[in-house]
Design a protein around this motif. Structure first.
Motif, PDB file in Angstrom:
ATOM      1  N   GLU A 175       7.820  -2.539  -1.821  1.00  5.61           N
ATOM      2  CA  GLU A 175       6.499  -2.352  -2.232  1.00  5.61           C
ATOM      3  C   GLU A 175       5.747  -1.555  -1.235  1.00  5.61           C
ATOM      4  N   GLU A 177       3.944   1.495   0.083  1.00  6.55           N
ATOM      5  CA  GLU A 177       3.110   2.860  -0.494  1.00  6.55           C
ATOM      6  C   GLU A 177       2.694   3.768   0.731  1.00  6.55           C
ATOM      7  N   HIS A 178       3.386   3.513   1.943  1.00 11.56           N
ATOM      8  CA  HIS A 178       2.980   4.232   3.092  1.00 11.56           C
ATOM      9  C   HIS A 178       4.057   5.639   2.897  1.00 11.56           C
ATOM     10  N   SER A 179       3.657   6.832   2.505  1.00 10.94           N
ATOM     11  CA  SER A 179       4.309   7.885   2.337  1.00 10.94           C
ATOM     12  C   SER A 179       4.208   8.629   3.433  1.00 10.94           C
ATOM     13  N   GLY A 181       4.427   8.837   6.834  1.00 10.01           N
ATOM     14  CA  GLY A 181       5.532   8.855   7.657  1.00 10.01           C
ATOM     15  C   GLY A 181       6.649   9.569   7.410  1.00 10.01           C
ATOM     16  N   SER A 227      12.056   4.393   4.405  1.00  5.18           N
ATOM     17  CA  SER A 227      10.936   4.120   5.088  1.00  5.18           C
ATOM     18  C   SER A 227      10.206   2.710   4.922  1.00  5.18           C
ATOM     19  N   SER A 231       5.516  -4.965   7.522  1.00  9.50           N
ATOM     20  CA  SER A 231       6.656  -5.809   8.087  1.00  9.50           C
ATOM     21  C   SER A 231       6.166  -7.303   8.070  1.00  9.50           C
ATOM     22  N   HIS A 232       5.163  -7.410   7.258  1.00  9.03           N
ATOM     23  CA  HIS A 232       4.813  -9.018   6.806  1.00  9.03           C
ATOM     24  C   HIS A 232       5.939  -9.607   6.243  1.00  9.03           C
ATOM     25  N   GLY A 262       9.890   3.289  10.595  1.00 10.13           N
ATOM     26  CA  GLY A 262       8.688   2.608  10.109  1.00 10.13           C
ATOM     27  C   GLY A 262       7.908   2.358  11.467  1.00 10.13           C
ATOM     28  N   THR A 263       6.854   1.942  11.273  1.00  9.16           N
ATOM     29  CA  THR A 263       5.755   1.811  12.432  1.00  9.16           C
ATOM     30  C   THR A 263       6.378   0.708  13.224  1.00  9.16           C
ATOM     31  N   GLY A 280      11.088   4.504  15.100  1.00 12.27           N
ATOM     32  CA  GLY A 280       9.694   3.846  15.128  1.00 12.27           C
ATOM     33  C   GLY A 280       8.763   4.991  15.207  1.00 12.27           C
ATOM     34  N   THR A 283       8.472   9.649  15.835  1.00 15.28           N
ATOM     35  CA  THR A 283       9.646  10.255  15.378  1.00 15.28           C
ATOM     36  C   THR A 283       9.398  11.490  14.808  1.00 15.28           C
TER      37      THR A 283
HETATM   38  C1  B12 Z   1      -2.576   5.273   6.031  1.00 11.25           C
HETATM   39  C2  B12 Z   1      -2.310   3.848   5.606  1.00 11.25           C
HETATM   40  C3  B12 Z   1      -2.264   3.280   4.656  1.00 11.25           C
HETATM   41  C4  B12 Z   1      -2.545   4.203   3.198  1.00 11.25           C
HETATM   42  C5  B12 Z   1      -1.192   4.885   3.107  1.00 11.25           C
HETATM   43  C6  B12 Z   1      -1.464   6.121   2.306  1.00 11.25           C
HETATM   44  C7  B12 Z   1      -0.243   6.933   2.188  1.00 11.25           C
HETATM   45  N1  B12 Z   1       0.080   7.451   1.069  1.00 11.25           N
HETATM   46  O1  B12 Z   1       0.849   6.791   3.034  1.00 11.25           O
HETATM   47  C8  B12 Z   1      -3.069   3.067   2.394  1.00 11.25           C
HETATM   48  C9  B12 Z   1      -4.595   2.971   1.959  1.00 11.25           C
HETATM   49  C10 B12 Z   1      -2.534   3.215   0.796  1.00 11.25           C
HETATM   50  C11 B12 Z   1      -2.518   1.722   2.812  1.00 11.25           C
HETATM   51  C12 B12 Z   1      -2.528   0.532   2.340  1.00 11.25           C
HETATM   52  C13 B12 Z   1      -1.924  -0.589   2.883  1.00 11.25           C
HETATM   53  N2  B12 Z   1      -1.713  -0.759   4.261  1.00 11.25           N
HETATM   54 CO1  B12 Z   1      -1.695   0.689   5.485  1.00 11.25          CO
HETATM   55  N3  B12 Z   1      -2.182   1.799   6.991  1.00 11.25           N
HETATM   56  C14 B12 Z   1      -2.311   3.040   7.033  1.00 11.25           C
HETATM   57  C15 B12 Z   1      -2.416   3.403   8.347  1.00 11.25           C
HETATM   58  C16 B12 Z   1      -3.877   3.746   8.801  1.00 11.25           C
HETATM   59  C17 B12 Z   1      -1.398   4.710   8.875  1.00 11.25           C
HETATM   60  C18 B12 Z   1      -0.011   4.995   8.347  1.00 11.25           C
HETATM   61  C19 B12 Z   1       0.228   6.366   8.543  1.00 11.25           C
HETATM   62  O2  B12 Z   1       0.063   7.126   7.520  1.00 11.25           O
HETATM   63  N4  B12 Z   1       0.641   6.745   9.802  1.00 11.25           N
HETATM   64  C20 B12 Z   1       0.909   7.976  10.444  1.00 11.25           C
HETATM   65  C21 B12 Z   1       2.231   8.270  10.169  1.00 11.25           C
HETATM   66  C22 B12 Z   1       2.810   9.852  10.707  1.00 11.25           C
HETATM   67  O3  B12 Z   1       3.092   7.404  11.157  1.00 11.25           O
HETATM   68  P1  B12 Z   1       4.214   6.120  10.737  1.00 11.25           P
HETATM   69  O4  B12 Z   1       3.721   5.632   9.341  1.00 11.25           O
HETATM   70  O5  B12 Z   1       4.133   5.027  11.772  1.00 11.25           O
HETATM   71  O6  B12 Z   1       5.477   7.070  10.655  1.00 11.25           O
HETATM   72  C23 B12 Z   1       5.959   7.579  11.686  1.00 11.25           C
HETATM   73  C24 B12 Z   1       7.155   6.450  12.303  1.00 11.25           C
HETATM   74  O7  B12 Z   1       6.798   4.998  11.689  1.00 11.25           O
HETATM   75  C25 B12 Z   1       8.447   6.983  11.715  1.00 11.25           C
HETATM   76  N5  B12 Z   1       8.818   6.596  10.238  1.00 11.25           N
HETATM   77  C26 B12 Z   1       8.182   6.032   8.955  1.00 11.25           C
HETATM   78  N6  B12 Z   1       9.092   6.151   8.349  1.00 11.25           N
HETATM   79  C27 B12 Z   1      10.227   6.850   8.619  1.00 11.25           C
HETATM   80  C28 B12 Z   1      11.446   6.713   7.842  1.00 11.25           C
HETATM   81  C29 B12 Z   1      12.356   7.303   8.358  1.00 11.25           C
HETATM   82  C30 B12 Z   1      13.809   7.336   7.570  1.00 11.25           C
HETATM   83  C31 B12 Z   1      12.250   7.583   9.652  1.00 11.25           C
HETATM   84  C32 B12 Z   1      13.588   8.146  10.348  1.00 11.25           C
HETATM   85  C33 B12 Z   1      11.322   7.371  10.444  1.00 11.25           C
HETATM   86  C34 B12 Z   1       9.932   7.020   9.748  1.00 11.25           C
HETATM   87  O8  B12 Z   1       8.404   8.348  11.715  1.00 11.25           O
HETATM   88  C35 B12 Z   1       7.154   8.571  11.560  1.00 11.25           C
HETATM   89  C36 B12 Z   1       6.635  10.032  12.010  1.00 11.25           C
HETATM   90  O9  B12 Z   1       6.626   9.924  13.423  1.00 11.25           O
HETATM   91  C37 B12 Z   1      -1.516   2.192   9.274  1.00 11.25           C
HETATM   92  C38 B12 Z   1      -2.202   2.098  10.353  1.00 11.25           C
HETATM   93  C39 B12 Z   1      -1.482   2.826  11.588  1.00 11.25           C
HETATM   94  N7  B12 Z   1      -2.327   3.261  12.538  1.00 11.25           N
HETATM   95  O10 B12 Z   1      -0.306   2.622  11.674  1.00 11.25           O
HETATM   96  C40 B12 Z   1      -1.876   1.265   8.198  1.00 11.25           C
HETATM   97  C41 B12 Z   1      -0.992   0.092   8.140  1.00 11.25           C
HETATM   98  C42 B12 Z   1       0.322   0.404   8.302  1.00 11.25           C
HETATM   99  N8  B12 Z   1      -1.334  -0.455   6.992  1.00 11.25           N
HETATM  100  C43 B12 Z   1      -1.142  -1.868   6.894  1.00 11.25           C
HETATM  101  C44 B12 Z   1      -1.291  -2.701   5.710  1.00 11.25           C
HETATM  102  C45 B12 Z   1      -1.493  -4.193   5.803  1.00 11.25           C
HETATM  103  C46 B12 Z   1      -1.619  -2.299   4.544  1.00 11.25           C
HETATM  104  C47 B12 Z   1      -1.856  -2.965   2.985  1.00 11.25           C
HETATM  105  C48 B12 Z   1      -0.912  -4.000   2.969  1.00 11.25           C
HETATM  106  C49 B12 Z   1      -3.481  -3.180   3.169  1.00 11.25           C
HETATM  107  C50 B12 Z   1      -3.735  -4.182   2.146  1.00 11.25           C
HETATM  108  N9  B12 Z   1      -3.833  -5.600   2.503  1.00 11.25           N
HETATM  109  O11 B12 Z   1      -3.860  -3.625   0.963  1.00 11.25           O
HETATM  110  C51 B12 Z   1      -1.659  -1.900   2.161  1.00 11.25           C
HETATM  111  C52 B12 Z   1      -0.327  -1.888   1.645  1.00 11.25           C
HETATM  112  C53 B12 Z   1      -0.061  -0.843   0.184  1.00 11.25           C
HETATM  113  C54 B12 Z   1       1.242  -1.080   0.193  1.00 11.25           C
HETATM  114  N10 B12 Z   1       1.792  -1.326  -1.041  1.00 11.25           N
HETATM  115  O12 B12 Z   1       2.091  -0.124   0.813  1.00 11.25           O
HETATM  116  C55 B12 Z   1      -0.884  -2.525   8.077  1.00 11.25           C
HETATM  117  C56 B12 Z   1       0.677  -2.708   8.257  1.00 11.25           C
HETATM  118  C57 B12 Z   1       1.021  -4.134   9.071  1.00 11.25           C
HETATM  119  C58 B12 Z   1       2.333  -4.394   8.986  1.00 11.25           C
HETATM  120  N11 B12 Z   1       3.114  -3.843   9.840  1.00 11.25           N
HETATM  121  O13 B12 Z   1       2.839  -5.150   8.239  1.00 11.25           O
HETATM  122  C59 B12 Z   1      -1.163  -1.141   9.072  1.00 11.25           C
HETATM  123  C60 B12 Z   1      -0.246  -1.096  10.380  1.00 11.25           C
HETATM  124  C61 B12 Z   1      -2.498  -1.305   9.402  1.00 11.25           C
HETATM  125  C62 B12 Z   1      -2.847  -2.734  10.206  1.00 11.25           C
HETATM  126  N12 B12 Z   1      -2.868  -2.612  11.568  1.00 11.25           N
HETATM  127  O14 B12 Z   1      -2.902  -3.720   9.869  1.00 11.25           O
HETATM  128  N13 B12 Z   1      -2.308   2.217   4.349  1.00 11.25           N
END
Ligand code: B12
Length: 309
Positions: A175, A177-179, A181, A227, A231-232, A262-263, A280, A283
């Motif tokens: 479920e 929705e974080h697209s 990354g 992705s 991690s809950h 993922g994060t 993580g 990447t």
């Molecule tokens: C933007 C965001 C959202 C947006 C997402 C929009 C979208 N279209 O993506 C919205 C508002 C929808 C959202 C919702 C929620 N979110 Co949010 N969100 C974030 C936020 C602020 C940034 C994530 C992001 O885009 N990062 C930028 C990208 C580039 O980084 P990344 O995701 O880490 O990806 C990199 C790596 O992880 C890796 N990677 C990721 N995927 C993949 C896949 C492969 C194959 C590979 C190789 C690498 C890889 O490479 C990427 C590039 O370097 C984070 C906080 C944070 N600072 O991380 C919270 C966060 C991820 N969210 C969180 C939560 C809890 C939620 C909600 C559950 C909140 C709620 N109670 O409703 C909901 C869940 C909705 C759902 N069903 O998924 C938590 C997750 C906690 C956990 N670890 O479980 C975080 C960490 C915030 C927090 N500190 O609590 N969120």
């Protein structure tokens, strides 16, 4: 304000305001044989005289932290042991800071002090930041630092991708929705795998793992990229294991590369969950292409038969 005398004279080279210097001078400080700006050797450094409390003694106490042997957190000076802890306290703003200090004491922090408190929502609780001090240090040599991944040359990666016609299916799973990354890993505009010639089918967000596996079979993809950011309840690990298990069940595990990111995902999770590689924060597409080419080589056999790269 005291007005300066009209004949005021200062024999120094850096001077603000009127300076009544005699005529015929090259530099003002010629009158005193050079100022400290022109001749720094004239600066007299005064050592601290207290034999028990001086800079040399104080520096000696922090030497292990400055020369790299021991590590201790720091904020104000080397190895002061100060740390910042963030807590969510499900209490109101009267109780939360008092609780936070008690909690910090129980965590073993010395001199705990609340430095920030914010009510998140009156019915939820407060975000509190507590500053405190730890007294332990860690020997750098005792740390097991993971080896850096060896990157294959980019030219070689591009060549293999082209020769194999590397293609993948990808999506965020469960479920999630974080697209953002995953799009960064895929899209050419973010330096994703597309930049290196990899073709991808993006299935979108919150995709069931079995749908991704079926899509890989239908499209003849070499790899499945998932992705999993949330991690809950360890749901990320569960999704990764499910992917590996489903591929075994469908008899394709030895033909398809499985990668998750993922994060809260780290490199060590691949072994634990039965995938080929896990990534993580931070990447880049290039890291993923590197992992896929290495995995292809270790498989030595693609879906379509032996390949000799
Ligand atoms: C933007 C965001 C959202 C947006 C997402 C929009 C979208 N279209 O993506 C919205 C508002 C929808 C959202 C919702 C929620 N979110 Co949010 N969100 C974030 C936020 C602020 C940034 C994530 C992001 O885009 N990062 C930028 C990208 C580039 O980084 P990344 O995701 O880490 O990806 C990199 C790596 O992880 C890796 N990677 C990721 N995927 C993949 C896949 C492969 C194959 C590979 C190789 C690498 C890889 O490479 C990427 C590039 O370097 C984070 C906080 C944070 N600072 O991380 C919270 C966060 C991820 N969210 C969180 C939560 C809890 C939620 C909600 C559950 C909140 C709620 N109670 O409703 C909901 C869940 C909705 C759902 N069903 O998924 C938590 C997750 C906690 C956990 N670890 O479980 C975080 C960490 C915030 C927090 N500190 O609590 N969120």
């Amino acid at each position: 304000m005291v007005p300066r005398d009209p004949d005021y004279m200062a024999p120094v080279c850096d001077h603000f305001g009127n300076n009544a210097l005699p005529d015929g001078l090259n530099k003002p400080c010629d009158l005193i044989g050079g100022c400290t700006l022109c001749d720094p050797s004239k600066i007299v450094f005064i050592d601290e005289l207290d034999p028990d409390d001086n800079c040399h003694k104080r520096l000696e106490t922090t030497r292990p932290y400055r020369t790299g042997g021991k590590i201790k957190p720091e904020v104000e000076w080397a190895g002061d042991g100060i740390v910042l802890v963030q807590l969510f306290v499900p209490e109101n703003e009267d109780i939360a800071p008092v609780y936070a200090v008690e909690m910090a004491k129980k965590m073993g922090l010395g001199d705990p002090e609340v430095i920030n408190i914010q009510v998140m929502h009156p019915s939820e609780g407060c975000f509190v930041e507590v500053k405190g001090r730890v007294d332990f240090e860690i020997d750098r040599s005792s740390l097991k630092i993971p080896e850096k991944e060896v990157m294959l040359p980019e030219d070689e990666l591009r060549r293999v991708v082209k020769e194999v016609g590397l293609k993948v299916v990808a999506g965020t799973v469960g479920e999630d929705e974080h697209s953002v990354g995953l799009r960064e890993i895929l899209d050419i505009k973010h330096g994703g795998i597309e930049k290196y010639g990899v073709k991808y089918h993006y299935l979108g967000t919150s995709v069931p793992v079995d749908k991704l596996v079926d899509a890989a079979i239908e499209t003849g993809a070499h790899a499945i990229l998932i992705s999993t950011i949330i991690s809950h309840n360890d749901v990320h690990r569960a999704q990764m294991r499910k992917l590996a298990e489903l591929c075994i069940e469908k008899g394709i595990r030895d033909k398809v590369i499985l990668i998750a990111g993922g994060t809260q995902v780290n490199r060590e999770m691949a072994k634990e969950t039965g995938l080929d590689a896990t990534f993580g924060r931070g990447t880049k597409g290039l890291h993923v292409v590197n992992a896929m080419v290495k995995a292809l080589r270790s498989m030595r056999r693609t879906w379509w038969g032996f390949c000799g790269y």
